[in-house]
Design a protein around this motif. Sequence first.
Motif, PDB file in Angstrom:
ATOM      1  N   ASP A 125     -11.614 -20.001  -6.686  1.00 36.34           N
ATOM      2  CA  ASP A 125     -12.770 -20.249  -5.819  1.00 36.34           C
ATOM      3  C   ASP A 125     -14.032 -19.636  -6.418  1.00 36.34           C
ATOM      4  O   ASP A 125     -15.117 -20.237  -6.364  1.00 36.34           O
ATOM      5  CB  ASP A 125     -12.509 -19.670  -4.429  1.00 36.34           C
ATOM      6  N   ASP A 159       4.459 -12.639  -5.322  1.00 36.84           N
ATOM      7  CA  ASP A 159       4.059 -14.013  -5.639  1.00 36.84           C
ATOM      8  C   ASP A 159       2.906 -14.460  -4.745  1.00 36.84           C
ATOM      9  O   ASP A 159       1.952 -15.104  -5.232  1.00 36.84           O
ATOM     10  CB  ASP A 159       5.247 -14.967  -5.471  1.00 36.84           C
ATOM     11  N   ARG A 160       2.994 -14.115  -3.450  1.00 33.91           N
ATOM     12  CA  ARG A 160       1.905 -14.495  -2.540  1.00 33.91           C
ATOM     13  C   ARG A 160       0.606 -13.795  -2.939  1.00 33.91           C
ATOM     14  O   ARG A 160      -0.467 -14.414  -2.918  1.00 33.91           O
ATOM     15  CB  ARG A 160       2.280 -14.159  -1.100  1.00 33.91           C
ATOM     16  N   ASP A 161       0.709 -12.494  -3.290  1.00 32.65           N
ATOM     17  CA  ASP A 161      -0.494 -11.775  -3.711  1.00 32.65           C
ATOM     18  C   ASP A 161      -1.085 -12.400  -4.972  1.00 32.65           C
ATOM     19  O   ASP A 161      -2.308 -12.550  -5.095  1.00 32.65           O
ATOM     20  CB  ASP A 161      -0.168 -10.302  -3.968  1.00 32.65           C
ATOM     21  N   ARG A 162      -0.215 -12.740  -5.918  1.00 31.16           N
ATOM     22  CA  ARG A 162      -0.701 -13.350  -7.139  1.00 31.16           C
ATOM     23  C   ARG A 162      -1.344 -14.707  -6.852  1.00 31.16           C
ATOM     24  O   ARG A 162      -2.412 -15.031  -7.400  1.00 31.16           O
ATOM     25  CB  ARG A 162       0.440 -13.512  -8.136  1.00 31.16           C
ATOM     26  N   ASP A 163      -0.699 -15.493  -5.969  1.00 31.46           N
ATOM     27  CA  ASP A 163      -1.287 -16.790  -5.609  1.00 31.46           C
ATOM     28  C   ASP A 163      -2.637 -16.599  -4.925  1.00 31.46           C
ATOM     29  O   ASP A 163      -3.584 -17.367  -5.170  1.00 31.46           O
ATOM     30  CB  ASP A 163      -0.333 -17.564  -4.697  1.00 31.46           C
ATOM     31  N   TRP A 164      -2.707 -15.564  -4.057  1.00 28.78           N
ATOM     32  CA  TRP A 164      -3.972 -15.312  -3.348  1.00 28.78           C
ATOM     33  C   TRP A 164      -5.064 -14.929  -4.338  1.00 28.78           C
ATOM     34  O   TRP A 164      -6.197 -15.412  -4.257  1.00 28.78           O
ATOM     35  CB  TRP A 164      -3.756 -14.209  -2.317  1.00 28.78           C
ATOM     36  N   ARG A 165      -4.716 -14.053  -5.303  1.00 28.73           N
ATOM     37  CA  ARG A 165      -5.696 -13.672  -6.310  1.00 28.73           C
ATOM     38  C   ARG A 165      -6.100 -14.867  -7.156  1.00 28.73           C
ATOM     39  O   ARG A 165      -7.286 -15.054  -7.480  1.00 28.73           O
ATOM     40  CB  ARG A 165      -5.129 -12.562  -7.197  1.00 28.73           C
ATOM     41  N   ASP A 166      -5.118 -15.687  -7.532  1.00 26.47           N
ATOM     42  CA  ASP A 166      -5.448 -16.874  -8.330  1.00 26.47           C
ATOM     43  C   ASP A 166      -6.367 -17.811  -7.551  1.00 26.47           C
ATOM     44  O   ASP A 166      -7.322 -18.367  -8.118  1.00 26.47           O
ATOM     45  CB  ASP A 166      -4.162 -17.605  -8.727  1.00 26.47           C
ATOM     46  N   ASP A 167      -6.067 -17.981  -6.252  1.00 24.43           N
ATOM     47  CA  ASP A 167      -6.928 -18.846  -5.443  1.00 24.43           C
ATOM     48  C   ASP A 167      -8.337 -18.284  -5.367  1.00 24.43           C
ATOM     49  O   ASP A 167      -9.332 -19.030  -5.472  1.00 24.43           O
ATOM     50  CB  ASP A 167      -6.337 -18.995  -4.031  1.00 24.43           C
ATOM     51  N   ASN A 168      -8.441 -16.964  -5.158  1.00 25.89           N
ATOM     52  CA  ASN A 168      -9.769 -16.351  -5.078  1.00 25.89           C
ATOM     53  C   ASN A 168     -10.527 -16.488  -6.403  1.00 25.89           C
ATOM     54  O   ASN A 168     -11.732 -16.792  -6.429  1.00 25.89           O
ATOM     55  CB  ASN A 168      -9.658 -14.879  -4.703  1.00 25.89           C
TER      56      ASN A 168
END
Length: 222
Positions: free
Chosen positions: A182, A170-179
Amino acid sequence: MKNLFAKIAAVGLLMLAPAVAQAAEGYSTANVNMRAGPSTRYPAVAVIPAGSSVEIRGCLSDVNWCDVEFYGGRGWVSGQYVQALYQQRRVYVGPQYYRPLGIPMIRFSVDNYWDRYYRNRDFYRDRDRWSRGPDNYYRDRDNRDRDRDRANRDRDRNWRERDRDRDGRDRDRDWRDDNQRDDRQRGDRQRGERQRDDRRGDDRRPDRRDFDCRPGDPSCDE
């Protein structure tokens, strides 16, 4: 001939008399558990109130435990909680009084005893494990409890690891979504800046007439 049959019958009754008489009346000296075997580790089947009368059916020779009958039920009680009347006085039932009191010395077998008296009890289904002795039964039960606890711990650990993996995904997916968000925002800003630059360039571009008009050209007067 009739006298002969009568004598044989009399001898038979005399032979049976000791077996019938081999029991003694006793009294409980405290509120005591009547158990399914000669040990405090066997299940309790009833509580005999202090002062209650019991029928002593037999006692073990190696340990001071006796098979007693109480209100139609059968079970085992330690001799240190049972007294019997001997020579006009009450004595605690012990090996030295077995013969004078007419108490037979017996053996205990879980299979035979439980088949006879405890078929309707919950603990009867574990008879095979109890037949190896109460110490073995409790050791087996403790091992089963430890195995179950270990299995529960392993299951909980597996759940925690799966939760950590899911949280990581979930954190990886959130990080990818944030990137990605951005990047989109950065791209939108860049496109906006290019569009603004293009509009400013259009505003600064001179009129074509400034270049095409020559002195004396009639179009310059327009």
